[in-house]
Design a protein around this motif. Structure first.
Motif, PDB file in Angstrom:
ATOM      1  N   LEU A 215       0.809  -1.209   0.000  1.00 32.50           N
ATOM      2  CA  LEU A 215       0.000   0.000   0.000  1.00 32.50           C
ATOM      3  C   LEU A 215       0.845   1.264   0.000  1.00 32.50           C
ATOM      4  O   LEU A 215       0.488   2.270  -0.614  1.00 32.50           O
ATOM      5  N   ALA A 216       1.955   1.227   0.709  1.00 35.95           N
ATOM      6  CA  ALA A 216       2.837   2.394   0.822  1.00 35.95           C
ATOM      7  C   ALA A 216       4.201   1.917   1.281  1.00 35.95           C
ATOM      8  O   ALA A 216       4.379   0.766   1.710  1.00 35.95           O
ATOM      9  N   CYS A 217       5.186   2.821   1.186  1.00 35.70           N
ATOM     10  CA  CYS A 217       6.546   2.464   1.584  1.00 35.70           C
ATOM     11  C   CYS A 217       7.296   3.716   2.025  1.00 35.70           C
ATOM     12  O   CYS A 217       7.285   4.732   1.329  1.00 35.70           O
ATOM     13  N   LEU A 218       7.934   3.633   3.185  1.00 35.58           N
ATOM     14  CA  LEU A 218       8.840   4.688   3.638  1.00 35.58           C
ATOM     15  C   LEU A 218      10.262   4.225   3.342  1.00 35.58           C
ATOM     16  O   LEU A 218      10.720   3.226   3.893  1.00 35.58           O
ATOM     17  N   ASP A 219      10.943   4.944   2.463  1.00 34.03           N
ATOM     18  CA  ASP A 219      12.321   4.609   2.093  1.00 34.03           C
ATOM     19  C   ASP A 219      13.254   5.607   2.775  1.00 34.03           C
ATOM     20  O   ASP A 219      13.263   6.791   2.439  1.00 34.03           O
ATOM     21  N   THR A 220      14.027   5.134   3.736  1.00 30.73           N
ATOM     22  CA  THR A 220      14.945   6.014   4.454  1.00 30.73           C
ATOM     23  C   THR A 220      16.350   6.000   3.860  1.00 30.73           C
ATOM     24  O   THR A 220      17.266   6.597   4.424  1.00 30.73           O
ATOM     25  N   GLY A 221      16.495   5.325   2.711  1.00 31.69           N
ATOM     26  CA  GLY A 221      17.783   5.308   2.026  1.00 31.69           C
ATOM     27  C   GLY A 221      18.859   4.637   2.856  1.00 31.69           C
ATOM     28  O   GLY A 221      18.666   3.531   3.368  1.00 31.69           O
ATOM     29  N   GLU A 222      19.985   5.298   3.015  1.00 33.26           N
ATOM     30  CA  GLU A 222      21.102   4.720   3.763  1.00 33.26           C
ATOM     31  C   GLU A 222      20.900   4.801   5.271  1.00 33.26           C
ATOM     32  O   GLU A 222      21.705   4.267   6.036  1.00 33.26           O
ATOM     33  N   ARG A 223      19.854   5.470   5.706  1.00 31.01           N
ATOM     34  CA  ARG A 223      19.553   5.532   7.139  1.00 31.01           C
ATOM     35  C   ARG A 223      18.900   4.221   7.573  1.00 31.01           C
ATOM     36  O   ARG A 223      17.813   3.876   7.122  1.00 31.01           O
ATOM     37  N   LEU A 224      19.562   3.507   8.461  1.00 29.48           N
ATOM     38  CA  LEU A 224      19.049   2.218   8.930  1.00 29.48           C
ATOM     39  C   LEU A 224      17.923   2.431   9.934  1.00 29.48           C
ATOM     40  O   LEU A 224      18.087   3.165  10.913  1.00 29.48           O
ATOM     41  N   ILE A 225      16.778   1.803   9.681  1.00 31.63           N
ATOM     42  CA  ILE A 225      15.667   1.871  10.623  1.00 31.63           C
ATOM     43  C   ILE A 225      15.999   0.987  11.823  1.00 31.63           C
ATOM     44  O   ILE A 225      16.113  -0.234  11.712  1.00 31.63           O
ATOM     45  N   LEU A 226      16.171   1.629  12.986  1.00 26.60           N
ATOM     46  CA  LEU A 226      16.504   0.898  14.201  1.00 26.60           C
ATOM     47  C   LEU A 226      15.279   0.191  14.772  1.00 26.60           C
ATOM     48  O   LEU A 226      15.364  -0.946  15.239  1.00 26.60           O
ATOM     49  N   ASP A 227      14.150   0.868  14.741  1.00 26.82           N
ATOM     50  CA  ASP A 227      12.931   0.301  15.302  1.00 26.82           C
ATOM     51  C   ASP A 227      11.746   1.165  14.878  1.00 26.82           C
ATOM     52  O   ASP A 227      11.908   2.300  14.420  1.00 26.82           O
ATOM     53  N   PHE A 228      10.549   0.627  15.050  1.00 21.95           N
ATOM     54  CA  PHE A 228       9.320   1.396  14.855  1.00 21.95           C
ATOM     55  C   PHE A 228       8.253   0.822  15.769  1.00 21.95           C
ATOM     56  O   PHE A 228       8.317  -0.338  16.190  1.00 21.95           O
ATOM     57  N   ASP A 229       7.285   1.637  16.095  1.00 18.66           N
ATOM     58  CA  ASP A 229       6.165   1.174  16.925  1.00 18.66           C
ATOM     59  C   ASP A 229       5.041   2.195  16.801  1.00 18.66           C
ATOM     60  O   ASP A 229       5.173   3.188  16.079  1.00 18.66           O
ATOM     61  N   PHE A 230       3.954   1.956  17.535  1.00 18.49           N
ATOM     62  CA  PHE A 230       2.769   2.803  17.434  1.00 18.49           C
ATOM     63  C   PHE A 230       2.568   3.588  18.720  1.00 18.49           C
ATOM     64  O   PHE A 230       2.623   3.027  19.815  1.00 18.49           O
ATOM     65  N   LEU A 231       2.349   4.893  18.583  1.00 16.81           N
ATOM     66  CA  LEU A 231       1.942   5.682  19.728  1.00 16.81           C
ATOM     67  C   LEU A 231       0.492   5.352  20.064  1.00 16.81           C
ATOM     68  O   LEU A 231      -0.183   4.630  19.326  1.00 16.81           O
ATOM     69  N   GLU A 232      -0.004   5.878  21.155  1.00 17.78           N
ATOM     70  CA  GLU A 232      -1.331   5.472  21.621  1.00 17.78           C
ATOM     71  C   GLU A 232      -2.457   5.856  20.668  1.00 17.78           C
ATOM     72  O   GLU A 232      -3.511   5.223  20.669  1.00 17.78           O
ATOM     73  N   ASP A 233      -2.254   6.883  19.820  1.00 19.35           N
ATOM     74  CA  ASP A 233      -3.301   7.254  18.867  1.00 19.35           C
ATOM     75  C   ASP A 233      -3.135   6.544  17.520  1.00 19.35           C
ATOM     76  O   ASP A 233      -3.854   6.850  16.562  1.00 19.35           O
ATOM     77  N   GLY A 234      -2.209   5.580  17.446  1.00 24.02           N
ATOM     78  CA  GLY A 234      -2.000   4.821  16.220  1.00 24.02           C
ATOM     79  C   GLY A 234      -0.925   5.378  15.312  1.00 24.02           C
ATOM     80  O   GLY A 234      -0.574   4.745  14.307  1.00 24.02           O
ATOM     81  N   THR A 235      -0.376   6.546  15.623  1.00 28.35           N
ATOM     82  CA  THR A 235       0.699   7.126  14.812  1.00 28.35           C
ATOM     83  C   THR A 235       1.907   6.202  14.811  1.00 28.35           C
ATOM     84  O   THR A 235       2.284   5.638  15.846  1.00 28.35           O
ATOM     85  N   VAL A 236       2.527   6.051  13.642  1.00 29.70           N
ATOM     86  CA  VAL A 236       3.704   5.203  13.503  1.00 29.70           C
ATOM     87  C   VAL A 236       4.951   6.050  13.769  1.00 29.70           C
ATOM     88  O   VAL A 236       5.185   7.050  13.090  1.00 29.70           O
ATOM     89  N   ALA A 237       5.740   5.652  14.754  1.00 29.95           N
ATOM     90  CA  ALA A 237       7.004   6.318  15.059  1.00 29.95           C
ATOM     91  C   ALA A 237       8.136   5.441  14.538  1.00 29.95           C
ATOM     92  O   ALA A 237       8.264   4.281  14.936  1.00 29.95           O
ATOM     93  N   VAL A 238       8.933   5.993  13.628  1.00 25.65           N
ATOM     94  CA  VAL A 238      10.021   5.252  12.986  1.00 25.65           C
ATOM     95  C   VAL A 238      11.335   5.936  13.344  1.00 25.65           C
ATOM     96  O   VAL A 238      11.495   7.145  13.151  1.00 25.65           O
ATOM     97  N   LEU A 239      12.281   5.157  13.847  1.00 23.56           N
ATOM     98  CA  LEU A 239      13.505   5.743  14.374  1.00 23.56           C
ATOM     99  C   LEU A 239      14.743   5.265  13.622  1.00 23.56           C
ATOM    100  O   LEU A 239      14.926   4.061  13.412  1.00 23.56           O
ATOM    101  N   THR A 240      15.571   6.213  13.195  1.00 27.02           N
ATOM    102  CA  THR A 240      16.914   5.932  12.702  1.00 27.02           C
ATOM    103  C   THR A 240      17.890   6.669  13.620  1.00 27.02           C
ATOM    104  O   THR A 240      17.478   7.418  14.509  1.00 27.02           O
TER     105      THR A 240
END
Length: 371
Positions: A215-240
């Motif tokens: 459906l969709a894709c977040l491409d962070t390029g050379e930035r390695l995604i360390l982790d991701f999870d959902f905040l309480e309202d469902g927002t996706v938090a993605v961390l590099t």
């Protein structure tokens, strides 16, 4: 020789030796558990009144997670689920070399990273052993009752399988050219998100549970995604290491917060806001804590020159464990209340209604904060 005197000396020596042995045991227990065992023993012996604000308990485990208002514990010998009063609710015995646990208010999944052992325990305490066919890389339990498991897969770079609450598979994704699946989770709105790493970098892929079409894709390029999870309202938090991305569960980007050269030391995504601990990269313990809303706005900031041992969050509350103090803050870092007796504690977990779990090597305390 007075034989009558010798007959009375032997029991006295035995009593003295027993008292010395008991003293050694109590000292060892006190040093190992940071006082929780000793405190509990005094209560049981009637030598001290129970502290209504603090309940000490014995505990042994390597991985912990809040399961709603309960505590899920994974160890090398199996799985445990403790209720809101830190009393054992359910347990399963099985061997794990690298135990891990993920939990939600609906269920908890315990698994052996790099092995095949796995167990699911429901919120009511019902348990089932469900070993995987291939080696497990990661598993997650969602609030909506889904278990997502990432495993090795023959002829593929990895497989993601989503199970329902009855542990029946409802969706399977075999990953090939898109990269190696690192972790995966089902969102509150029941979308599957898969973090993949490949030669070109990291991507976070979005799927419906009814189709393998991306459906969709977040491409962070050379930035390695360390982790991701959902905040309480469902927002996706993605961390590099370089930035925090905030997206909807359908993949629409809301904000990107650049860390601007600061070193990421810790983070927490279990509350209403994203919580980051940043250092300036220099030696020492100074750093700052940031509370960031789902829209990318800074809700609160706290400069600290003390080491931060552990972070936890729930709702609008933030819990921070320092070497000599456990402090409860509001979301903007206004201090609410603190607790001083934290010797030998290494992990804090914030539960509902201003309750916290303070965990050490082999013991813990359930703390009920009150003004």
């Amino acid at each position: 020789m007075n034989t009558a005197l010798k007959k009375h000396q032997l029991p006295l020596r035995v009593i003295i030796m027993c008292l010395m042995a008991l003293s050694v045991v109590l000292v060892l227990a006190l040093s190992i558990t940071g006082g929780s065992f000793f405190a509990r023993l005094l209560v049981l012996l009637g030598l001290r009144e129970e502290d209504n604000a603090v309940t000490a308990f014995l505990l042994s485990g390597e991985s912990f997670a809040m399961a709603g208002d309960k505590l899920a514990v994974a160890s090398s010998v199996g799985a445990q689920l403790m209720d809101e009063n830190a009393v054992l609710l359910s347990a399963e015995s099985f061997a794990m070399d690298d135990p891990a646990v993920s939990a939600s208010g609906a269920l908890s999944v315990f698994y052996d990273v790099g092995g095949k052992a796995m167990c699911v325990i429901s919120a009511s305490g019902e348990s089932v052993l469900c070993p995987a066919e291939n080696r497990i890389r990661f598993a997650d339990a969602s609030d909506t009752g889904y278990v997502t498991v990432v495993t090795d897969a023959p002829d593929y770079r990895g497989r993601v399988t989503v199970y329902n609450a009855s542990f029946s598979p409802v969706f399977t994704l075999d990953c090939g050219v898109s990269g190696y699946p690192i972790n995966a989770r089902v969102s509150p709105g029941e979308y599957l998100l898969v973090n993949c790493a490949g030669p070109a970098g990291s991507t976070l892929r979005f799927f419906s549970l009814h189709s393998e079409t991306e459906l969709a894709c977040l491409d962070t390029g050379e930035r390695l995604i360390l982790d991701f999870d959902f905040l309480e309202d469902g927002t996706v938090a993605v961390l590099t290491e370089e930035a925090l991305y905030l997206l909807t569960e359908k993949g629409e980007q809301r904000a990107c917060i650049e860390l601007e050269g600061e070193v990421l030391a810790d983070y927490c995504f279990t509350g209403r806001n994203a919580l980051l601990l940043l250092h300036d990269g220099l030696t020492g313990n100074s750093g700052r804590l940031l509370s960031i809303s789902s829209r990318g706005e800074t809700v609160g900031e706290l400069e600290t020159d003390r080491p931060v041992c552990s972070l936890s969050a729930k709702g609008r509350q933030i819990l921070v464990l320092y070497p000599s103090e456990l402090t409860l803050y509001h979301e903007d870092f206004r201090e609410d209340i603190s607790y001083q007796r934290v010797a030998n504690s290494t992990l804090c977990l914030l539960a509902a209604e201003s309750r916290a779990l303070l965990l050490g090597r082999s013991g813990g305390e359930l703390i009920r904060f009150c003004d």
